[in-house]
Design a protein around this motif. Structure first.
Motif, PDB file in Angstrom:
ATOM      1  N   ARG A  97      46.844  32.967  31.192  1.00  0.00           N
ATOM      2  CA  ARG A  97      48.162  33.391  31.674  1.00  0.00           C
ATOM      3  C   ARG A  97      48.115  33.777  33.148  1.00  0.00           C
ATOM      4  NH1 ARG A  97      50.164  37.293  26.641  1.00  0.00           N
ATOM      5  NH2 ARG A  97      50.269  35.642  25.055  1.00  0.00           N
ATOM      6  N   GLY A  98      47.027  34.404  33.547  1.00  0.00           N
ATOM      7  CA  GLY A  98      46.901  34.790  34.947  1.00  0.00           C
ATOM      8  C   GLY A  98      46.851  33.586  35.871  1.00  0.00           C
ATOM      9  N   GLN A  99      46.091  32.577  35.491  1.00  0.00           N
ATOM     10  CA  GLN A  99      46.001  31.372  36.319  1.00  0.00           C
ATOM     11  C   GLN A  99      47.341  30.657  36.373  1.00  0.00           C
ATOM     12  OE1 GLN A  99      43.054  30.263  38.146  1.00  0.00           O
ATOM     13  NE2 GLN A  99      44.878  29.352  39.095  1.00  0.00           N
ATOM     14  N   ALA A 100      48.040  30.597  35.235  1.00  0.00           N
ATOM     15  CA  ALA A 100      49.352  29.949  35.205  1.00  0.00           C
ATOM     16  C   ALA A 100      50.339  30.676  36.124  1.00  0.00           C
ATOM     17  CB  ALA A 100      49.888  29.908  33.778  1.00  0.00           C
ATOM     18  N   ALA A 101      50.316  32.005  36.100  1.00  0.00           N
ATOM     19  CA  ALA A 101      51.204  32.784  36.954  1.00  0.00           C
ATOM     20  C   ALA A 101      50.872  32.566  38.423  1.00  0.00           C
ATOM     21  CB  ALA A 101      51.104  34.266  36.599  1.00  0.00           C
ATOM     22  N   ALA A 102      49.588  32.564  38.738  1.00  0.00           N
ATOM     23  CA  ALA A 102      49.164  32.340  40.130  1.00  0.00           C
ATOM     24  C   ALA A 102      49.560  30.952  40.606  1.00  0.00           C
ATOM     25  CB  ALA A 102      47.658  32.540  40.254  1.00  0.00           C
ATOM     26  N   ASP A 103      49.393  29.961  39.754  1.00  0.00           N
ATOM     27  CA  ASP A 103      49.777  28.594  40.120  1.00  0.00           C
ATOM     28  C   ASP A 103      51.277  28.512  40.401  1.00  0.00           C
ATOM     29  OD1 ASP A 103      47.173  27.782  39.777  1.00  0.00           O
ATOM     30  OD2 ASP A 103      47.491  26.904  37.785  1.00  0.00           O
ATOM     31  N   GLU A 104      52.059  29.199  39.604  1.00  0.00           N
ATOM     32  CA  GLU A 104      53.514  29.175  39.788  1.00  0.00           C
ATOM     33  C   GLU A 104      53.916  29.775  41.132  1.00  0.00           C
ATOM     34  OE1 GLU A 104      57.536  31.014  37.654  1.00  0.00           O
ATOM     35  OE2 GLU A 104      55.662  30.827  36.503  1.00  0.00           O
ATOM     36  N   LEU A 105      53.182  30.802  41.564  1.00  0.00           N
ATOM     37  CA  LEU A 105      53.532  31.499  42.795  1.00  0.00           C
ATOM     38  C   LEU A 105      52.808  30.976  44.026  1.00  0.00           C
ATOM     39  CD1 LEU A 105      53.524  35.206  41.537  1.00  0.00           C
ATOM     40  CD2 LEU A 105      55.483  33.689  41.846  1.00  0.00           C
ATOM     41  N   LEU A 149      56.813  43.380  35.888  1.00  0.00           N
ATOM     42  CA  LEU A 149      56.905  43.973  37.215  1.00  0.00           C
ATOM     43  C   LEU A 149      55.816  43.452  38.155  1.00  0.00           C
ATOM     44  CD1 LEU A 149      57.601  47.663  36.136  1.00  0.00           C
ATOM     45  CD2 LEU A 149      59.246  46.103  37.186  1.00  0.00           C
ATOM     46  N   GLY A 150      54.609  43.274  37.636  1.00  0.00           N
ATOM     47  CA  GLY A 150      53.523  42.795  38.473  1.00  0.00           C
ATOM     48  C   GLY A 150      53.787  41.403  39.001  1.00  0.00           C
ATOM     49  N   PHE A 151      54.274  40.522  38.136  1.00  0.00           N
ATOM     50  CA  PHE A 151      54.578  39.159  38.544  1.00  0.00           C
ATOM     51  C   PHE A 151      55.715  39.127  39.558  1.00  0.00           C
ATOM     52  CE2 PHE A 151      56.904  35.160  38.145  1.00  0.00           C
ATOM     53  CZ  PHE A 151      55.884  34.230  38.294  1.00  0.00           C
ATOM     54  N   GLU A 152      56.759  39.914  39.305  1.00  0.00           N
ATOM     55  CA  GLU A 152      57.897  39.926  40.228  1.00  0.00           C
ATOM     56  C   GLU A 152      57.503  40.510  41.580  1.00  0.00           C
ATOM     57  OE1 GLU A 152      61.949  39.476  41.568  1.00  0.00           O
ATOM     58  OE2 GLU A 152      60.573  38.442  40.199  1.00  0.00           O
ATOM     59  N   LEU A 156      57.560  37.330  51.199  1.00  0.00           N
ATOM     60  CA  LEU A 156      57.578  38.111  52.436  1.00  0.00           C
ATOM     61  C   LEU A 156      56.379  37.821  53.329  1.00  0.00           C
ATOM     62  CD1 LEU A 156      58.815  41.535  51.012  1.00  0.00           C
ATOM     63  CD2 LEU A 156      60.084  39.979  52.518  1.00  0.00           C
ATOM     64  N   GLY A 157      55.529  36.893  52.903  1.00  0.00           N
ATOM     65  CA  GLY A 157      54.408  36.476  53.741  1.00  0.00           C
ATOM     66  C   GLY A 157      53.068  37.089  53.403  1.00  0.00           C
ATOM     67  N   HIS A 158      52.994  37.905  52.354  1.00  0.00           N
ATOM     68  CA  HIS A 158      51.703  38.457  51.953  1.00  0.00           C
ATOM     69  C   HIS A 158      50.834  37.373  51.324  1.00  0.00           C
ATOM     70  CE1 HIS A 158      52.621  43.032  51.734  1.00  0.00           C
ATOM     71  NE2 HIS A 158      53.481  42.448  52.553  1.00  0.00           N
ATOM     72  N   THR A 159      49.542  37.491  51.534  1.00  0.00           N
ATOM     73  CA  THR A 159      48.585  36.693  50.781  1.00  0.00           C
ATOM     74  C   THR A 159      48.274  37.478  49.518  1.00  0.00           C
ATOM     75  OG1 THR A 159      47.611  35.692  52.744  1.00  0.00           O
ATOM     76  CG2 THR A 159      46.258  35.721  50.751  1.00  0.00           C
ATOM     77  N   VAL A 160      48.829  37.034  48.393  1.00  0.00           N
ATOM     78  CA  VAL A 160      48.721  37.790  47.146  1.00  0.00           C
ATOM     79  C   VAL A 160      47.562  37.275  46.305  1.00  0.00           C
ATOM     80  CG1 VAL A 160      49.846  38.332  44.962  1.00  0.00           C
ATOM     81  CG2 VAL A 160      51.148  38.437  47.096  1.00  0.00           C
ATOM     82  N   VAL A 161      46.723  38.200  45.889  1.00  0.00           N
ATOM     83  CA  VAL A 161      45.684  37.907  44.905  1.00  0.00           C
ATOM     84  C   VAL A 161      46.168  38.508  43.594  1.00  0.00           C
ATOM     85  CG1 VAL A 161      43.260  38.097  44.282  1.00  0.00           C
ATOM     86  CG2 VAL A 161      43.928  38.011  46.702  1.00  0.00           C
ATOM     87  N   LEU A 162      46.412  37.657  42.629  1.00  0.00           N
ATOM     88  CA  LEU A 162      47.025  38.058  41.368  1.00  0.00           C
ATOM     89  C   LEU A 162      45.948  38.390  40.353  1.00  0.00           C
ATOM     90  CD1 LEU A 162      50.074  36.246  39.803  1.00  0.00           C
ATOM     91  CD2 LEU A 162      48.142  36.873  38.369  1.00  0.00           C
ATOM     92  N   GLY A 163      45.906  39.643  39.930  1.00  0.00           N
ATOM     93  CA  GLY A 163      44.917  40.084  38.955  1.00  0.00           C
ATOM     94  C   GLY A 163      45.522  40.203  37.573  1.00  0.00           C
ATOM     95  N   ALA A 164      44.800  39.741  36.564  1.00  0.00           N
ATOM     96  CA  ALA A 164      45.256  39.851  35.182  1.00  0.00           C
ATOM     97  C   ALA A 164      44.062  39.754  34.257  1.00  0.00           C
ATOM     98  CB  ALA A 164      46.280  38.765  34.852  1.00  0.00           C
ATOM     99  N   ARG A 165      44.204  40.306  33.063  1.00  0.00           N
ATOM    100  CA  ARG A 165      43.115  40.283  32.083  1.00  0.00           C
ATOM    101  C   ARG A 165      43.011  38.939  31.386  1.00  0.00           C
ATOM    102  NH1 ARG A 165      43.424  44.715  27.400  1.00  0.00           N
ATOM    103  NH2 ARG A 165      45.378  43.579  27.073  1.00  0.00           N
ATOM    104  N   ASP A 166      44.155  38.338  31.082  1.00  0.00           N
ATOM    105  CA  ASP A 166      44.184  37.050  30.378  1.00  0.00           C
ATOM    106  C   ASP A 166      44.040  35.922  31.395  1.00  0.00           C
ATOM    107  OD1 ASP A 166      45.460  34.563  29.249  1.00  0.00           O
ATOM    108  OD2 ASP A 166      45.691  35.849  27.497  1.00  0.00           O
ATOM    109  N   ALA A 167      42.925  35.211  31.331  1.00  0.00           N
ATOM    110  CA  ALA A 167      42.626  34.198  32.343  1.00  0.00           C
ATOM    111  C   ALA A 167      43.635  33.056  32.326  1.00  0.00           C
ATOM    112  CB  ALA A 167      41.214  33.649  32.134  1.00  0.00           C
TER     113      ALA A 167
END
Length: 230
Positions: free
Chosen positions: A37-45, A13-16, A24-35
């Motif tokens: 996986r979190g960086q990979a998710a942020a890079d994808e988005l 849900l957090g990723f979606e 929608l134009g938000h500047t999203v800062v993606l927070g996650a515990r696993d560095a």
């Protein structure tokens, strides 16, 4: 430009929610515990990643300092990080099991919200969205016609009841900030072994709505994708 910080956003849900809000134009800062996986998710988005462990004071304080240094404020805080806890018969549940679930699902919201309040107060129209669940509703879990009544998960459901009450109390205590809770509904995620009938897009409808609605939409509410939750 709306700056949105989401915890537990490397999957589900957090990723979606991060994906949809970015579109929608938000500047999203993606927070996650696993560095990793979190960086990979942020890079994808195309988002920025900030490591945050909602169960650790130092980690949360460091994350808030990072956002203050880079973005300067937060307009929307989405407290999404959560766990189900150990699957076990009720007679086998322990105090440690309960503490683990409550530490993440409830105390984590208190910890993150407290650390990010100074950043939210820099926003013209600050918003907090807490991801709760209809599984924490006394009405829904007592209604035999509802799927929530068929599930026995004492620790998870109790934690989500606490999240909803926490939301209403914060809404009263923070009149300058819109504080609401979202019920994603029974959504296919890792939390339930992808057994839910809803897609993650459907599961994030209420989250996205609360994150994007007008400043006069109201506070202290608990809603799902269809409207108010009892």
């Amino acid at each position: 430009m709306t700056i949105t910080f989401i915890t537990g956003a490397n999957k589900g849900l957090g990723f979606e929610a991060a994906r949809r809000l970015t579109e929608l134009g938000h500047t999203v800062v993606l927070g996650a515990r696993d560095a990793e996986r979190g960086q990979a998710a942020a890079d994808e988005l195309g988002a920025r990643f900030v490591r945050i462990d909602v169960g650790d004071d130092a980690s949360v304080a460091t994350a808030a300092a990072d956002v203050r240094a880079h973005e300067g404020r937060v307009d929307v805080l989405i407290n999404n990080a959560g766990i189900h806890g150990r699957h076990a018969p009720v007679e086998e549940l322990t105090g440690d099991d309960a503490a683990e679930v409550l530490q993440t699902n409830v105390v984590g919201i208190v910890r993150v919200t407290g650390a990010f309040l100074p950043l939210l107060r820099r926003s013209e129209h600050p918003v907090i969205v807490n991801v709760s669940s209809g599984m924490g509703s006394l009405a829904l879990t007592s209604d035999p016609e509802r799927p929530e009544s068929k599930v026995v998960a004492p620790l998870y459901t109790s934690s989500k009841a606490a999240v909803t009450m926490l939301t209403t109390q914060y809404a009263k205590a923070l009149p300058g900030i819109r504080v609401n809770a979202a019920d994603p509904g029974y959504t296919a995620t890792d939390l339930n072994g992808h057994s839910g009938p809803q897609t993650v897009t459907e599961g994030t409808d209420a989250i996205v709505m609360l994150a994007t609605e007008g400043a006069d939409a109201g506070t202290g509410r608990f809603v799902d994708r269809f409207g108010p939750v009892r």
